[in-house]
Write a protein that holds these residues in place. Structure first.
Motif, PDB file in Angstrom:
ATOM      1  N   ARG A 137       0.833  -1.207   0.000  1.00  0.00           N
ATOM      2  CA  ARG A 137       0.000   0.000   0.000  1.00  0.00           C
ATOM      3  C   ARG A 137       0.865   1.254   0.000  1.00  0.00           C
ATOM      4  N   GLU A 138       2.005   1.187   0.634  1.00  0.00           N
ATOM      5  CA  GLU A 138       2.912   2.337   0.663  1.00  0.00           C
ATOM      6  C   GLU A 138       3.328   2.721  -0.766  1.00  0.00           C
ATOM      7  N   VAL A 139       3.549   1.729  -1.611  1.00  0.00           N
ATOM      8  CA  VAL A 139       3.966   1.993  -2.983  1.00  0.00           C
ATOM      9  C   VAL A 139       2.813   2.591  -3.797  1.00  0.00           C
ATOM     10  N   VAL A 140       1.581   2.182  -3.493  1.00  0.00           N
ATOM     11  CA  VAL A 140       0.416   2.796  -4.143  1.00  0.00           C
ATOM     12  C   VAL A 140       0.406   4.301  -3.865  1.00  0.00           C
ATOM     13  N   GLU A 141       0.648   4.672  -2.614  1.00  0.00           N
ATOM     14  CA  GLU A 141       0.673   6.098  -2.260  1.00  0.00           C
ATOM     15  C   GLU A 141       1.873   6.797  -2.887  1.00  0.00           C
ATOM     16  N   ALA A 147       2.826  10.618  -9.648  1.00  0.00           N
ATOM     17  CA  ALA A 147       1.891  11.108 -10.665  1.00  0.00           C
ATOM     18  C   ALA A 147       1.614  12.598 -10.474  1.00  0.00           C
ATOM     19  N   GLN A 148       1.339  13.003  -9.243  1.00  0.00           N
ATOM     20  CA  GLN A 148       1.064  14.417  -8.960  1.00  0.00           C
ATOM     21  C   GLN A 148       2.256  15.295  -9.340  1.00  0.00           C
ATOM     22  N   THR A 149       3.466  14.792  -9.067  1.00  0.00           N
ATOM     23  CA  THR A 149       4.680  15.532  -9.403  1.00  0.00           C
ATOM     24  C   THR A 149       4.783  15.736 -10.916  1.00  0.00           C
ATOM     25  N   ALA A 150       4.536  14.665 -11.666  1.00  0.00           N
ATOM     26  CA  ALA A 150       4.592  14.756 -13.124  1.00  0.00           C
ATOM     27  C   ALA A 150       3.527  15.721 -13.654  1.00  0.00           C
ATOM     28  N   PHE A 151       2.314  15.656 -13.106  1.00  0.00           N
ATOM     29  CA  PHE A 151       1.247  16.560 -13.555  1.00  0.00           C
ATOM     30  C   PHE A 151       1.641  18.016 -13.289  1.00  0.00           C
ATOM     31  N   ASP A 152       2.186  18.279 -12.094  1.00  0.00           N
ATOM     32  CA  ASP A 152       2.585  19.645 -11.722  1.00  0.00           C
ATOM     33  C   ASP A 152       3.680  20.173 -12.645  1.00  0.00           C
ATOM     34  N   LEU A 153       4.639  19.306 -12.978  1.00  0.00           N
ATOM     35  CA  LEU A 153       5.795  19.736 -13.754  1.00  0.00           C
ATOM     36  C   LEU A 153       5.490  19.898 -15.240  1.00  0.00           C
ATOM     37  N   PHE A 154       4.677  18.989 -15.775  1.00  0.00           N
ATOM     38  CA  PHE A 154       4.531  18.916 -17.235  1.00  0.00           C
ATOM     39  C   PHE A 154       3.095  19.076 -17.731  1.00  0.00           C
ATOM     40  N   GLY A 155       2.143  19.176 -16.827  1.00  0.00           N
ATOM     41  CA  GLY A 155       0.729  19.179 -17.213  1.00  0.00           C
ATOM     42  C   GLY A 155       0.278  20.401 -17.968  1.00  0.00           C
ATOM     43  N   ASP A 156       1.097  21.464 -17.963  1.00  0.00           N
ATOM     44  CA  ASP A 156       0.734  22.653 -18.743  1.00  0.00           C
ATOM     45  C   ASP A 156       0.869  22.400 -20.242  1.00  0.00           C
ATOM     46  N   ARG A 157       1.726  21.429 -20.623  1.00  0.00           N
ATOM     47  CA  ARG A 157       1.940  21.134 -22.038  1.00  0.00           C
ATOM     48  C   ARG A 157       1.423  19.762 -22.443  1.00  0.00           C
ATOM     49  N   LYS A 203      -6.381   6.349  -8.191  1.00  0.00           N
ATOM     50  CA  LYS A 203      -5.916   7.482  -7.378  1.00  0.00           C
ATOM     51  C   LYS A 203      -5.218   8.532  -8.244  1.00  0.00           C
ATOM     52  N   ALA A 204      -4.444   8.072  -9.238  1.00  0.00           N
ATOM     53  CA  ALA A 204      -3.782   9.014 -10.138  1.00  0.00           C
ATOM     54  C   ALA A 204      -4.798   9.756 -11.005  1.00  0.00           C
ATOM     55  N   VAL A 205      -5.841   9.055 -11.463  1.00  0.00           N
ATOM     56  CA  VAL A 205      -6.921   9.701 -12.215  1.00  0.00           C
ATOM     57  C   VAL A 205      -7.578  10.769 -11.351  1.00  0.00           C
ATOM     58  N   GLN A 206      -7.848  10.418 -10.090  1.00  0.00           N
ATOM     59  CA  GLN A 206      -8.434  11.375  -9.147  1.00  0.00           C
ATOM     60  C   GLN A 206      -7.537  12.610  -8.999  1.00  0.00           C
ATOM     61  N   SER A 207      -6.251  12.381  -8.814  1.00  0.00           N
ATOM     62  CA  SER A 207      -5.314  13.492  -8.632  1.00  0.00           C
ATOM     63  C   SER A 207      -5.266  14.381  -9.866  1.00  0.00           C
ATOM     64  N   GLN A 286     -15.420   5.885  -8.569  1.00  0.00           N
ATOM     65  CA  GLN A 286     -15.644   7.303  -8.847  1.00  0.00           C
ATOM     66  C   GLN A 286     -14.593   7.929  -9.771  1.00  0.00           C
ATOM     67  N   HIS A 287     -13.494   7.202 -10.034  1.00  0.00           N
ATOM     68  CA  HIS A 287     -12.402   7.819 -10.797  1.00  0.00           C
ATOM     69  C   HIS A 287     -11.990   6.924 -11.962  1.00  0.00           C
ATOM     70  N   THR A 288     -12.908   6.852 -12.922  1.00  0.00           N
ATOM     71  CA  THR A 288     -12.656   6.062 -14.129  1.00  0.00           C
ATOM     72  C   THR A 288     -11.923   6.921 -15.165  1.00  0.00           C
ATOM     73  N   VAL A 289     -11.391   6.268 -16.182  1.00  0.00           N
ATOM     74  CA  VAL A 289     -10.542   6.951 -17.160  1.00  0.00           C
ATOM     75  C   VAL A 289     -11.366   7.739 -18.175  1.00  0.00           C
ATOM     76  N   ASP A 290     -10.724   8.747 -18.765  1.00  0.00           N
ATOM     77  CA  ASP A 290     -11.357   9.559 -19.809  1.00  0.00           C
ATOM     78  C   ASP A 290     -11.263   8.895 -21.177  1.00  0.00           C
ATOM     79  N   PHE A 291     -10.212   8.120 -21.389  1.00  0.00           N
ATOM     80  CA  PHE A 291     -10.034   7.427 -22.663  1.00  0.00           C
ATOM     81  C   PHE A 291      -9.246   6.149 -22.408  1.00  0.00           C
ATOM     82  N   LEU A 292      -9.195   5.320 -23.418  1.00  0.00           N
ATOM     83  CA  LEU A 292      -8.557   4.017 -23.305  1.00  0.00           C
ATOM     84  C   LEU A 292      -7.520   3.861 -24.404  1.00  0.00           C
ATOM     85  N   GLY A 293      -6.351   3.358 -24.043  1.00  0.00           N
ATOM     86  CA  GLY A 293      -5.375   2.918 -25.033  1.00  0.00           C
ATOM     87  C   GLY A 293      -5.425   1.402 -25.113  1.00  0.00           C
TER      88      GLY A 293
END
Length: 460
Positions: A137-141, A147-157, A203-207, A286-293
């Motif tokens: 569970r620690e690794v899940v967190e 994921a949050q770090t990547a979104f913060d750093l690169f999510g603008d592009r 959880k990453a989808v939620q974030s 509650q946090h399903t994906v927007d699209f599928l690959g």
């Protein structure tokens, strides 16, 4: 002549992964992942003793490689981020990694190539594997922090993200077979790994959605349609169980937000259910994906188990066994059946049973050994077999789209020949040939052909 024209804005591209292409495995602050470690302790397990140290040197050559993408008219590219490069200790950001990924994403966008960025492609940081990997569970967190770090750093592009690529593979290869580290064969532990992967994805989808970024987030699943030998009750049940284990165990929670009741009952019957904590199933719901690959390479053909397995340990193979279809065509190098219609069946299945969610072909390709045999006098690999493979799959995809399936792109595996886990460089998949001695790249005939398709947005 039939013309196969695709919709405006259709994404033509290629997929890759950090460990398989970046190289630079121990420079600029990157920590070890499970592949770096495993190669250190058991190099003999890897084809010709070749490890992940340099792979295809994308870390050093990404600018020229992106120019090569543009040269063959690709308008999208799916790389992954290396978790152990971006967060070497799991917590603190490695600025050299940030610089590399920033430059890579900026370069892609400057060339009109849209990045679809994947977060996890089989490359667990070793220090997290020592804490149990996806059993923990620690690794899940920790993954959610990454994921949050990547979104913060690169999510603008970056406007298209995916959480996992083929989450069944670490389960199947690492916990049901002895082909990926940690080489465990234990169905109960495999189920825990699968469940925690889905929880981490949700959880990453939620974030991502909570971050308020103007983009989309999905997941990439390798779907293997399960075809029964016959319409007998036993064969049909075998195919249904294979589908539950290898497709629906990830597809249903990702897209529908819930596990199939038949799968839950089967796991309960054999005392294989994972530990589920309060709130877990609500997060998935509650946090399903927007699209599928969708990665598609081969079907799975099964029949009723005719000979019981002589072991007390339950594995998926207890419930079915492989069936060899007499009419099958094979890729003899990879040992996989080539069945183009499977892509159409997936397209219709998504349309009819998964809300016609937007999806794209995230990987489709053909690995061939000793491709040097097919180099002509100009130095080009004449891989007509690969062109035929792409063409026949695209025909069936086009048919599925004409019947209403909501597909928005087609990516091949892969842009250039790369390192492939235990197989190293045994099978080549690239649109560009890589000379391993010089690391020079040479476009193949298939690269030129796909470039024409991308430029014309279709083919005859």
């Amino acid at each position: 002549m039939t013309t196969y024209q695709f919709p405006d804005g259709f994404l033509w591209g290629a997929a890759a992964s950090a460990t398989q292409t970046e190289g630079a495995a121990d420079v600029d602050g990157k920590a070890k992942n499970i592949w770096d470690y495993w190669f250190e302790i058991e190099p003999e397990r890897f084809h010709e003793g070749v490890g992940p140290q340099e792979t295809s040197t994308f870390y050093k050559n990404f600018q020229a490689d992106i120019e090569r993408m543009k040269a063959i008219h690709l308008n999208s590219f799916r790389p992954s981020i290396s978790w152990s490069r971006l967060l070497p200790d799991g917590t603190n950001v490695n600025q050299q990694a940030v610089d590399f990924y920033n430059q890579m994403f900026d370069e892609l966008l400057a060339h009109g190539v849209e990045p679809i960025v994947n977060l996890y492609h089989f490359d667990m940081p070793m220090h997290f594997q020592e804490k149990g990997g996806w059993e923990s569970r620690e690794v899940v967190e920790a993954f959610n922090h990454y994921a949050q770090t990547a979104f913060d750093l690169f999510g603008d592009r970056v406007k298209k993200w995916t959480t996992f690529n083929e989450p069944i593979v670490p389960v199947e290869m690492g916990y049901l077979n002895d082909f990926h580290y940690p080489c465990v064969v234990d169905m109960k532990r495999a189920v825990a790994v699968a469940f925690h992967s889905m929880l981490a994805s949700a959880k990453a989808v939620q974030s991502y959605h909570q971050a308020g970024l103007h983009g989309e987030i999905g997941i990439i699943l390798n779907l293997t349609p399960s075809y029964p030998r016959s319409h007998s009750k036993g064969d049909m049940e075998a195919a249904k169980i294979a589908d539950l284990f290898f497709n629906r165990s990830f597809l249903d929670p990702s897209v529908l937000g819930a596990y199939p009741s038949e799968l839950v009952e089967l796991l309960r019957k054999y005392e294989l259910l994972p530990t589920i904590e309060a709130g877990d199933l609500e997060i998935i719901q509650q946090h399903t994906v927007d699209f599928l690959g969708v990665n598609y390479y081969q079907p799975r053909r099964v029949k009723e188990r005719e000979t019981p397995i002589q072991t007390e340990a339950i594995l998926p193979e207890n419930f079915f066994e492989p069936y060899i279809w007499p009419e099958r065509r094979m890729n003899p190098y990879r040992g996989w059946e080539i069945y183009e219609k499977g892509l159409y069946d997936i397209a219709i299945h998504i349309k009819e049973n998964y809300g016609n969610i937007p999806w794209y072909v995230a990987e489709n390709g053909m690995g061939v050994e000793n491709e040097e045999r097919f180099i002509d006098d100009s130095g080009m690999v004449q891989d007509d077999y690969r062109i035929e493979f792409y063409k026949e799959h695209l025909k069936w995809l086009h048919k599925g789209m004409e019947e209403g399936s909501n597909c928005f792109g087609y990516h091949v595996w892969t842009f250039m020949d790369n390192w492939s886990w235990l197989n190293a460089y045994k099978n080549r998949y690239g649109l560009y040939r890589v000379d391993l001695r010089t690391q020079k790249r040479y476009v193949k005939q298939s690269g030129k052909w796909l470039g024409q398709v991308a430029q014309q947005n279709g083919f005859e």
